[in-house]
Write a protein that holds these residues in place. Structure first.
Motif, short mmCIF file in Angstrom:
data_model
loop_
_atom_site.label_atom_id
_atom_site.label_comp_id
_atom_site.label_asym_id
_atom_site.label_seq_id
_atom_site.Cartn_x
_atom_site.Cartn_y
_atom_site.Cartn_z
N PRO A 1 0.82 -1.22 0.00
CA PRO A 1 0.00 0.00 0.00
C PRO A 1 0.85 1.27 0.00
O PRO A 1 0.39 2.32 -0.43
CB PRO A 1 -0.80 -0.09 1.30
N ASN A 2 2.10 1.16 0.45
CA ASN A 2 2.94 2.36 0.53
C ASN A 2 3.43 2.83 -0.85
O ASN A 2 3.92 3.94 -0.99
CB ASN A 2 4.14 2.13 1.45
N LEU A 3 3.29 1.99 -1.87
CA LEU A 3 3.86 2.35 -3.16
C LEU A 3 3.04 3.47 -3.81
O LEU A 3 1.82 3.44 -3.80
CB LEU A 3 3.88 1.14 -4.09
N ILE A 4 3.75 4.42 -4.38
CA ILE A 4 3.03 5.47 -5.09
C ILE A 4 2.30 4.85 -6.27
O ILE A 4 2.75 3.89 -6.87
CB ILE A 4 4.00 6.54 -5.65
N TYR A 5 1.15 5.43 -6.57
CA TYR A 5 0.36 4.85 -7.63
C TYR A 5 0.82 5.32 -9.00
O TYR A 5 1.02 6.49 -9.25
CB TYR A 5 -1.11 5.20 -7.47
N PHE A 6 1.02 4.39 -9.90
CA PHE A 6 1.16 4.78 -11.29
C PHE A 6 0.56 3.65 -12.12
O PHE A 6 0.71 2.48 -11.79
CB PHE A 6 2.62 5.02 -11.68
N ARG A 7 -0.18 4.00 -13.13
CA ARG A 7 -0.86 2.97 -13.91
C ARG A 7 0.14 2.28 -14.80
O ARG A 7 0.74 2.88 -15.68
CB ARG A 7 -1.96 3.60 -14.75
N LEU A 8 0.31 1.02 -14.55
CA LEU A 8 1.33 0.30 -15.32
C LEU A 8 0.79 -0.09 -16.68
O LEU A 8 -0.34 -0.52 -16.82
CB LEU A 8 1.78 -0.92 -14.55
N PRO A 9 1.57 0.09 -17.70
CA PRO A 9 1.14 -0.33 -19.02
C PRO A 9 1.32 -1.84 -19.17
O PRO A 9 2.19 -2.42 -18.52
CB PRO A 9 2.10 0.40 -19.95
N VAL A 10 0.52 -2.46 -19.99
CA VAL A 10 0.65 -3.89 -20.21
C VAL A 10 1.87 -4.16 -21.10
O VAL A 10 2.63 -5.09 -20.88
CB VAL A 10 -0.61 -4.47 -20.87
N ILE A 11 2.04 -3.31 -22.09
CA ILE A 11 3.19 -3.44 -22.98
C ILE A 11 4.14 -2.28 -22.74
O ILE A 11 3.72 -1.14 -22.64
CB ILE A 11 2.76 -3.43 -24.45
N MET A 12 5.41 -2.58 -22.63
CA MET A 12 6.42 -1.59 -22.26
C MET A 12 7.51 -1.51 -23.31
O MET A 12 8.20 -2.50 -23.55
CB MET A 12 7.13 -2.10 -21.01
N ASP A 13 7.67 -0.37 -23.89
CA ASP A 13 8.76 -0.22 -24.85
C ASP A 13 10.03 0.36 -24.22
O ASP A 13 11.12 0.05 -24.65
CB ASP A 13 8.33 0.70 -26.00
N GLU A 14 9.85 1.19 -23.21
CA GLU A 14 11.00 1.95 -22.67
C GLU A 14 11.87 1.07 -21.79
O GLU A 14 12.01 1.31 -20.59
CB GLU A 14 10.52 3.18 -21.88
N LEU A 15 12.50 0.09 -22.38
CA LEU A 15 13.33 -0.83 -21.61
C LEU A 15 14.43 -0.09 -20.86
O LEU A 15 14.79 -0.44 -19.74
CB LEU A 15 13.97 -1.88 -22.52
N TYR A 16 14.98 0.94 -21.49
CA TYR A 16 16.12 1.67 -20.93
C TYR A 16 15.78 2.42 -19.66
O TYR A 16 16.68 2.84 -18.94
CB TYR A 16 16.65 2.67 -21.96
N ALA A 17 14.49 2.61 -19.38
CA ALA A 17 14.11 3.44 -18.23
C ALA A 17 13.55 2.64 -17.07
O ALA A 17 13.06 3.20 -16.10
CB ALA A 17 13.09 4.49 -18.66
N ARG A 18 13.61 1.31 -17.18
CA ARG A 18 13.06 0.53 -16.08
C ARG A 18 14.05 -0.54 -15.64
O ARG A 18 14.86 -1.03 -16.43
CB ARG A 18 11.74 -0.13 -16.51
#
Lengths: 260, 260
Positions: free
Chosen positions: B125-142
DNA sequence: GAACGGTATTACGAATATAGTAATACTTTT
DNA sequence: AAAAGTATTACTATATTCGTAATACCGTTC
């Protein structure tokens, strides 16, 4: 049937989807011959379609035994279909709210042809566990099913009942079409349906139909589900019909404006 | 491309699926012309396919404005695809267990082509909310993306990096391909990847690749996600790499035997 | 290790479904 | 009332799919 024979219906696409539809929780892998047999599509065509689906990532093929499973693309499509289904999105908050207000288990379903499709469900921890099917044929044995049946027009009702094959799921399951018709009569007069341990033992449900107000058609149902360990039928009949009908009308509003 | 031109590939089925794929949370309804334009399929064929999908219940058409939405059958298929995906079924319990043991947020994804597909996620519950995409292109940023990149063979890595278009998602996002390559180098030596608020502000993640041990290929990644409000990078580096690599190896075991 | 039974894959001509243009119908906007 | 948009229908050349049959592949049995 006529529809499917015309020029503006793609048989090829239909077959591909029939193949995809063979995969679910209980059938996580299948063989090519099996697929061909189940679908009635000849082996070469089956091979072509499966091959296509594999190349697109909707299916994948084991290198060892060539058995076929769902692929990552299917998983993505599943996500999208789930979250992109507007009816789900508009009904969910209504059910969530009622769930938090009333602290009871709630179920909802859409009518598609002669089957109910599970839409959204909230369960209290006290509810006995039973794995709910996504598609439901046994309308006669569930509160939602009987709520729908009782509000269909007589012709449709007869059409459904004619094809019904009764399975005795519990000692209380209505055992004959005659009894079903009688219960439907009662349901109509009462205004909501009752499932008194007819589907699973230990579970009493009451159900009401969901209506598209604009088209004046029955499009689904909602139900409230109670464990017999904590609730008696009398208690339920005294306290919950109001909650049920309010919920049903709110959901009906929502689906009406969703233009179902 | 050669593959798609042979006799054992059904272009028709491909087109039908491309159409279905246009519907998701952000695109709950579309028009016929729009579909034709987006897919490049000519209008008559689009009409045929949409018509087919409507008749089968995968799509539905508004009576008023003819706009097209997902139908109940798509919802069912979504359910089935979700629950019938064996990889999901075998990875879920592993992540659940680690989640309960460690009380931290966990994410997992599969590599499909050059994108990551979100597989399963547990959030504290402590995690900030962000809607995660199902498909992710930005490999370099995660974290998961960099864990994958760092373990791909050099040819594949270059192929991916060549097509990368860098979007500066936060102040910390790696700004150039050169920096990305350097970070990948560090990741390789370190044994796990670090995303220090490069994807969303307030979120630090560490990631490790998931390997098919039999085929010796990278098939995905897992990550542990921490809010900066409660964790510092130092704390994380001191306490969690062990948890991460254990999780990654357990998941790798699972996907290896799932014959991905 | 040869034969067998089962499955998957390929080849190819015949059958038919789809593509694509263009005309028409229907809606909404101006 | 015209115009501009969208959806639907008609029609035939063409490309795709069907379906039989042959071949390849794999595991099991003798």
């Amino acid at each position: 049937m006529n529809n499917k024979n015309n020029q503006y219906f793609s048989k090829t696409l239909e077959k591909g989807l029939i193949i995809l539809d063979l995969f679910d929780r209980d059938h996580q892998h299948r063989g090519l011959t099996e697929i061909s047999r189940l679908t009635g599509i000849n082996k070469t065509s089956t091979y072509r379609f499966v091959n296509t689906l594999v190349q697109l990532g909707y299916l994948r093929k084991s290198v060892n035994d060539k058995s076929i499973r769902l692929g990552p693309k299917a998983f993505v499509l599943g996500h999208h279909f789930f979250h992109g289904f507007d009816i789900f999105q508009s009904v969910k908050p209504i059910i969530d709210k009622t769930f938090f207000d009333q602290k009871i288990s709630i179920d909802s379903a859409l009518l598609h042809g002669h089957t109910l499709i599970s839409l959204y469900r909230r369960e209290m921890p006290n509810l006995i566990y039973f794995r709910l099917p996504v598609i439901m044929d046994e309308l006669y044995a569930r509160a939602m099913g009987k709520a729908v049946l009782a509000n269909l027009d007589p012709k449709e009702l007869s059409a459904i009942l004619k094809n019904v094959h009764i399975t005795k799921l519990t000692p209380n399951t209505l055992p004959s079409k005659q009894k079903i018709r009688k219960d439907i009569e009662l349901t109509r007069n009462r205004g909501y349906s009752i499932n008194n341990e007819e589907y699973v033992e230990g579970l009493i449900c009451i159900g009401a139909p969901v209506t598209n107000y604009r088209e004046k058609t029955i499009v689904g149902a909602v139900s409230l589900d109670f464990p017999t360990s904590e609730y008696s039928l009398d208690m339920i009949r005294k306290n919950y019909p109001g909650v049920l009908t309010k919920l049903a009308s709110e959901v009906s509003e929502a689906v009406t404006s969703a233009d179902i």
